[in-house]
Write a protein that holds these residues in place. Structure first.
Motif, PDB file in Angstrom:
ATOM      1  N   MET A   1       0.817  -1.212   0.000  1.00 30.60           N
ATOM      2  CA  MET A   1       0.000   0.000   0.000  1.00 30.60           C
ATOM      3  C   MET A   1       0.856   1.269   0.000  1.00 30.60           C
ATOM      4  O   MET A   1       0.412   2.330  -0.432  1.00 30.60           O
ATOM      5  N   LEU A   2       2.114   1.166   0.482  1.00 29.77           N
ATOM      6  CA  LEU A   2       2.967   2.348   0.567  1.00 29.77           C
ATOM      7  C   LEU A   2       3.210   2.990  -0.799  1.00 29.77           C
ATOM      8  O   LEU A   2       3.103   4.229  -0.909  1.00 29.77           O
ATOM      9  N   PRO A   3       3.556   2.241  -1.850  1.00 32.65           N
ATOM     10  CA  PRO A   3       3.754   2.886  -3.152  1.00 32.65           C
ATOM     11  C   PRO A   3       2.531   3.688  -3.615  1.00 32.65           C
ATOM     12  O   PRO A   3       2.671   4.799  -4.133  1.00 32.65           O
ATOM     13  N   THR A   4       1.340   3.127  -3.436  1.00 32.30           N
ATOM     14  CA  THR A   4       0.120   3.841  -3.801  1.00 32.30           C
ATOM     15  C   THR A   4      -0.015   5.124  -3.010  1.00 32.30           C
ATOM     16  O   THR A   4      -0.378   6.184  -3.542  1.00 32.30           O
ATOM     17  N   THR A   5       0.302   5.054  -1.713  1.00 37.51           N
ATOM     18  CA  THR A   5       0.226   6.228  -0.851  1.00 37.51           C
ATOM     19  C   THR A   5       1.174   7.319  -1.327  1.00 37.51           C
ATOM     20  O   THR A   5       0.823   8.505  -1.348  1.00 37.51           O
ATOM     21  N   LEU A   6       2.393   6.935  -1.735  1.00 38.22           N
ATOM     22  CA  LEU A   6       3.366   7.920  -2.195  1.00 38.22           C
ATOM     23  C   LEU A   6       2.911   8.572  -3.494  1.00 38.22           C
ATOM     24  O   LEU A   6       3.132   9.775  -3.702  1.00 38.22           O
ATOM     25  N   ALA A   7       2.273   7.813  -4.371  1.00 34.65           N
ATOM     26  CA  ALA A   7       1.724   8.395  -5.599  1.00 34.65           C
ATOM     27  C   ALA A   7       0.632   9.408  -5.262  1.00 34.65           C
ATOM     28  O   ALA A   7       0.517  10.463  -5.915  1.00 34.65           O
TER      29      ALA A   7
ATOM     30  N   GLN B   1      -7.410   8.984   3.578  1.00 33.74           N
ATOM     31  CA  GLN B   1      -8.106   7.707   3.778  1.00 33.74           C
ATOM     32  C   GLN B   1      -7.151   6.527   3.603  1.00 33.74           C
ATOM     33  O   GLN B   1      -7.206   5.555   4.366  1.00 33.74           O
ATOM     34  N   THR B   2      -6.265   6.612   2.616  1.00 39.35           N
ATOM     35  CA  THR B   2      -5.303   5.534   2.384  1.00 39.35           C
ATOM     36  C   THR B   2      -4.346   5.413   3.558  1.00 39.35           C
ATOM     37  O   THR B   2      -4.048   4.305   4.027  1.00 39.35           O
ATOM     38  N   VAL B   3      -3.854   6.559   4.038  1.00 42.05           N
ATOM     39  CA  VAL B   3      -2.944   6.549   5.190  1.00 42.05           C
ATOM     40  C   VAL B   3      -3.642   5.975   6.415  1.00 42.05           C
ATOM     41  O   VAL B   3      -3.055   5.180   7.164  1.00 42.05           O
ATOM     42  N   ALA B   4      -4.894   6.348   6.636  1.00 43.91           N
ATOM     43  CA  ALA B   4      -5.634   5.835   7.795  1.00 43.91           C
ATOM     44  C   ALA B   4      -5.778   4.319   7.722  1.00 43.91           C
ATOM     45  O   ALA B   4      -5.681   3.626   8.747  1.00 43.91           O
ATOM     46  N   ARG B   5      -5.985   3.781   6.513  1.00 42.61           N
ATOM     47  CA  ARG B   5      -6.133   2.330   6.362  1.00 42.61           C
ATOM     48  C   ARG B   5      -4.823   1.591   6.634  1.00 42.61           C
ATOM     49  O   ARG B   5      -4.845   0.392   6.947  1.00 42.61           O
TER      50      ARG B   5
END
Length: 218
Positions: free
Chosen positions: A1-7, A29-33
């Motif tokens: 999930m980290l790569p998606t978060t960085l994008a 929302q992504t960071v919270a998940r």
């Protein structure tokens, strides 16, 4: 999930475009998940997802021109230049080598700088989104991005010593990014040198040693 978060962080930190508030909420929302452990420097600091949500609330009612002003006041006029190589190395030959190497690596993955210099934070984040080499991912994060962010955020707090938990708009996003990277990848492994101070001192010394016109007349 980290790569998606960085994008998603890259989308938020890019030059303002329509939908900035929505992009910020999506990133929050992504960071919270990710359910990351919270690394608060004091009891007043917000978690990364809360910082992003607060940013979204602030920019949503802003006209586009005001969003541009907020961006410029942080990155162009406020001294938080978003160029990782510049923060680490200054305007030196080493920075040129760093940018060239990044450019070559981007092109190997079919990425383009999109008109930016290759050491722009947004470009590097988008590269990390597609990078498959875990060792390179960690090295670029811990030896480049985090030391540069640490330097920028520390300077911002030094300018506001009365409330070092308060960060204006885009600096709050940088703090959220810093916290996410530290908790997922690790602490910065170097400290960015204060080359600006050394450069300013060298300029002063050079000026003091420069002969003045009226000295030559004596």
């Amino acid at each position: 999930m980290l790569p998606t978060t960085l994008a998603q962080f890259a989308d938020v930190l890019d030059y303002p475009q329509p939908g900035l508030a929505e992009k910020s909420r999506l990133c929050a929302q992504t960071v919270a998940r990710m359910a990351l452990p919270f690394l608060a420097v004091d009891s007043r600091q917000l978690s990364p997802d809360a910082l992003l949500s607060a940013f979204a609330r602030e920019v949503e009612p802003m006209a586009y021109g005001l969003q541009e002003e907020a961006y410029a006041s942080t990155f162009d006029l406020g001294g938080a230049y978003p160029y990782i190589g510049y923060q680490l190395l200054g305007e030196t030959y080493k920075r040129s080598i760093f940018m060239l190497e990044l450019k070559n690596r981007y092109h190997a993955y079919g990425l383009s700088e999109g008109g930016e210099l290759s050491d722009h934070l947004v470009c590097i984040l988008r590269y990390l989104n597609v990078l498959q080499d875990e060792e390179e991912f960690c090295e670029l994060t811990q030896y480049a991005i985090l030391p540069a962010l640490d330097k920028v955020l520390h300077a911002a707090r030094m300018r506001d010593e009365n409330d070092h938990s308060a960060l204006p708009l885009y600096l709050a996003v940088l703090q959220a990014l810093y916290d996410v990277l530290v908790t997922t990848v690790g602490e910065p492994l170097i400290k960015a040198a204060p080359w600006e101070e050394d450069h300013a001192q060298a300029q002063c010394e050079a000026f003091d040693e420069m002969p003045l016109a009226y000295d030559a007349m004596d």
